[in-house]
Write a protein that holds these residues in place. Structure first.
Motif, PDB file in Angstrom:
ATOM      1  N   PRO A   1     -14.907  -9.398  43.941  1.00 44.62           N
ATOM      2  CA  PRO A   1     -14.301  -8.410  43.035  1.00 44.62           C
ATOM      3  C   PRO A   1     -15.215  -7.959  41.895  1.00 44.62           C
ATOM      4  O   PRO A   1     -15.136  -6.829  41.432  1.00 44.62           O
ATOM      5  N   ARG A   2     -16.104  -8.808  41.475  1.00 50.37           N
ATOM      6  CA  ARG A   2     -16.999  -8.470  40.375  1.00 50.37           C
ATOM      7  C   ARG A   2     -18.129  -7.536  40.806  1.00 50.37           C
ATOM      8  O   ARG A   2     -18.719  -6.848  39.976  1.00 50.37           O
ATOM      9  N   TYR A   3     -18.426  -7.512  42.102  1.00 50.11           N
ATOM     10  CA  TYR A   3     -19.605  -6.775  42.557  1.00 50.11           C
ATOM     11  C   TYR A   3     -19.310  -5.554  43.424  1.00 50.11           C
ATOM     12  O   TYR A   3     -20.224  -4.794  43.742  1.00 50.11           O
ATOM     13  N   THR A   4     -18.078  -5.353  43.831  1.00 55.07           N
ATOM     14  CA  THR A   4     -17.767  -4.222  44.712  1.00 55.07           C
ATOM     15  C   THR A   4     -18.187  -2.895  44.100  1.00 55.07           C
ATOM     16  O   THR A   4     -18.926  -2.121  44.717  1.00 55.07           O
ATOM     17  N   LEU A   5     -17.721  -2.611  42.890  1.00 48.72           N
ATOM     18  CA  LEU A   5     -18.031  -1.315  42.263  1.00 48.72           C
ATOM     19  C   LEU A   5     -19.518  -1.130  41.989  1.00 48.72           C
ATOM     20  O   LEU A   5     -20.067  -0.064  42.295  1.00 48.72           O
ATOM     21  N   PRO A   6     -20.213  -2.130  41.432  1.00 46.43           N
ATOM     22  CA  PRO A   6     -21.656  -1.914  41.223  1.00 46.43           C
ATOM     23  C   PRO A   6     -22.435  -1.717  42.520  1.00 46.43           C
ATOM     24  O   PRO A   6     -23.329  -0.873  42.579  1.00 46.43           O
ATOM     25  N   ILE A   7     -22.069  -2.445  43.569  1.00 50.27           N
ATOM     26  CA  ILE A   7     -22.796  -2.303  44.833  1.00 50.27           C
ATOM     27  C   ILE A   7     -22.550  -0.929  45.442  1.00 50.27           C
ATOM     28  O   ILE A   7     -23.489  -0.226  45.814  1.00 50.27           O
ATOM     29  N   VAL A   8     -21.297  -0.541  45.532  1.00 49.02           N
ATOM     30  CA  VAL A   8     -21.000   0.778  46.104  1.00 49.02           C
ATOM     31  C   VAL A   8     -21.587   1.880  45.224  1.00 49.02           C
ATOM     32  O   VAL A   8     -22.142   2.856  45.725  1.00 49.02           O
ATOM     33  N   GLY A   9     -21.495   1.715  43.910  1.00 50.00           N
ATOM     34  CA  GLY A   9     -22.043   2.724  43.003  1.00 50.00           C
ATOM     35  C   GLY A   9     -23.544   2.886  43.126  1.00 50.00           C
ATOM     36  O   GLY A   9     -24.055   4.011  43.146  1.00 50.00           O
ATOM     37  N   CYS A  10     -24.256   1.781  43.238  1.00 49.78           N
ATOM     38  CA  CYS A  10     -25.717   1.856  43.354  1.00 49.78           C
ATOM     39  C   CYS A  10     -26.173   2.295  44.743  1.00 49.78           C
ATOM     40  O   CYS A  10     -27.249   2.867  44.892  1.00 49.78           O
ATOM     41  N   PHE A  11     -25.375   2.025  45.751  1.00 51.34           N
ATOM     42  CA  PHE A  11     -25.768   2.316  47.134  1.00 51.34           C
ATOM     43  C   PHE A  11     -24.801   3.283  47.799  1.00 51.34           C
ATOM     44  O   PHE A  11     -24.494   3.148  48.984  1.00 51.34           O
ATOM     45  N   LEU A  12     -24.333   4.261  47.069  1.00 52.78           N
ATOM     46  CA  LEU A  12     -23.352   5.206  47.600  1.00 52.78           C
ATOM     47  C   LEU A  12     -23.787   5.859  48.910  1.00 52.78           C
ATOM     48  O   LEU A  12     -22.981   5.961  49.841  1.00 52.78           O
ATOM     49  N   PRO A  13     -25.047   6.270  49.065  1.00 53.27           N
ATOM     50  CA  PRO A  13     -25.447   6.852  50.352  1.00 53.27           C
ATOM     51  C   PRO A  13     -25.371   5.855  51.510  1.00 53.27           C
ATOM     52  O   PRO A  13     -25.274   6.240  52.661  1.00 53.27           O
TER      53      PRO A  13
ATOM     54  N   LEU B   1     -31.776  -1.283  44.283  1.00 57.85           N
ATOM     55  CA  LEU B   1     -31.748  -2.733  44.102  1.00 57.85           C
ATOM     56  C   LEU B   1     -32.091  -3.113  42.669  1.00 57.85           C
ATOM     57  O   LEU B   1     -31.446  -3.986  42.075  1.00 57.85           O
ATOM     58  N   SER B   2     -33.082  -2.463  42.106  1.00 58.28           N
ATOM     59  CA  SER B   2     -33.451  -2.733  40.708  1.00 58.28           C
ATOM     60  C   SER B   2     -32.294  -2.403  39.781  1.00 58.28           C
ATOM     61  O   SER B   2     -31.994  -3.162  38.851  1.00 58.28           O
ATOM     62  N   ARG B   3     -31.650  -1.285  40.028  1.00 60.47           N
ATOM     63  CA  ARG B   3     -30.507  -0.877  39.204  1.00 60.47           C
ATOM     64  C   ARG B   3     -29.356  -1.875  39.336  1.00 60.47           C
ATOM     65  O   ARG B   3     -28.727  -2.258  38.358  1.00 60.47           O
ATOM     66  N   LEU B   4     -29.093  -2.332  40.557  1.00 67.42           N
ATOM     67  CA  LEU B   4     -28.032  -3.307  40.782  1.00 67.42           C
ATOM     68  C   LEU B   4     -28.316  -4.617  40.068  1.00 67.42           C
ATOM     69  O   LEU B   4     -27.432  -5.192  39.419  1.00 67.42           O
TER      70      LEU B   4
ATOM     71  N   VAL C   1     -30.561  -3.991  53.620  1.00 69.00           N
ATOM     72  CA  VAL C   1     -29.708  -3.987  52.436  1.00 69.00           C
ATOM     73  C   VAL C   1     -28.283  -4.378  52.829  1.00 69.00           C
ATOM     74  O   VAL C   1     -27.650  -5.210  52.166  1.00 69.00           O
ATOM     75  N   ALA C   2     -27.778  -3.819  53.912  1.00 65.19           N
ATOM     76  CA  ALA C   2     -26.419  -4.119  54.352  1.00 65.19           C
ATOM     77  C   ALA C   2     -26.267  -5.586  54.736  1.00 65.19           C
ATOM     78  O   ALA C   2     -25.244  -6.203  54.438  1.00 65.19           O
ATOM     79  N   ALA C   3     -27.279  -6.141  55.369  1.00 62.27           N
ATOM     80  CA  ALA C   3     -27.216  -7.546  55.771  1.00 62.27           C
ATOM     81  C   ALA C   3     -27.101  -8.469  54.561  1.00 62.27           C
ATOM     82  O   ALA C   3     -26.390  -9.470  54.600  1.00 62.27           O
TER      83      ALA C   3
END
Length: 139
Positions: A55-67, A13-16, A44-46
């Motif tokens: 579109p602006r947040y898909t990659l950062p969210i998936v990247g930071c929360f890949l697991p 979350l801090s990284r995001l 977190v999912a909620a």
């Protein structure tokens, strides 16, 4: 994720929030980030299911929360399933406004404007981007 394969939702979350400061305007996300205990995957999912569709947040969210990608995408698709009938209708012209950086409630934003087809397009884009980062989600 660290080198020892540990994952911390608080650190993610801090990284995001460092990567996407505009997300800090969402009170739900801010409350989650400032909680004393590490938030659960469901918490977190909620909170991140709707911004994941932006579109602006898909990659950062998936990247930071890949697991947590499977949980995040399941929650986002559940949101879309509840809105399914409205996804087939687009009563506005294609020149209507788009969700801005601070609009984290993407489903609500587009459905309240009668732009279900645009929301469907954004959901498809988010899914394709998430699958590019985590192809194991195809299963």
């Amino acid at each position: 994720m660290s080198l020892d394969r540990s994952f911390s939702t608080s650190a993610a979350l801090s990284r995001l929030l460092a990567r996407c400061p505009a997300l800090g305007d969402d009170p739900r996300l801010l409350a989650l980030a400032s909680a004393s205990a590490a938030p659960s995957a469901e918490d977190v999912a909620a909170v991140l299911a709707e911004p994941l569709l932006h579109p602006r947040y898909t990659l950062p969210i998936v990247g930071c929360f890949l697991p947590l990608a499977p949980v995040l995408l399941e929650r986002a698709s559940a949101l879309l399933r509840t809105a399914a009938p409205a996804l087939l209708v687009d009563s506005a012209s294609s020149r209507e406004e788009e969700a801005g950086e601070g609009d984290t409630r993407v489903v609500e934003f587009y459905l309240s404007r009668g732009r279900g087809l645009r929301l469907h397009e954004l959901a498809c884009l988010a899914l394709s981007r998430a699958l590019d980062l985590a192809p194991y989600l195809l299963r």
